[in-house]
Write a protein that holds these residues in place. Sequence first.
Motif: not given
Length: 131
Positions: A73-85, A123-127
Amino acid sequence: MPVFEMRVALTTEQWEQLVVFYRDGLGLDPGELWTEHGHGQIFHVGRATLEIFDEGHAAAVDELEVGRRVSGPLHFAFEVPDVHAALERALAYGAELVHEPVLTPWNDYNARVQAPDGLQVTLFQVMEKSA
């Protein structure tokens, strides 16, 4: 009445391990530390949003990112500059890989891990958006 800040509080038996994971593994900026009645640590995470999903939408997000329904019921999402790193760093600090990065229909590059306490983290990177 306006809301000025949103806080999410995680209660865990693995306090030290999670502090290290969120500070060093995900690179969150530590703030105030409380030690008077046990331990508490604030992390600054930049801009916050609250997403509320119904079961169908949660299942669709899990299907896109992982290929099956896996999050609770809960999960986090963090925008990062480089998803692989970010993924490499999270794994080095105790995360378990749930799914390698995938390109979403909205052109984000998303990877899913599980934190040491079992919480799912995207972990997500906006392309760049195509014209």
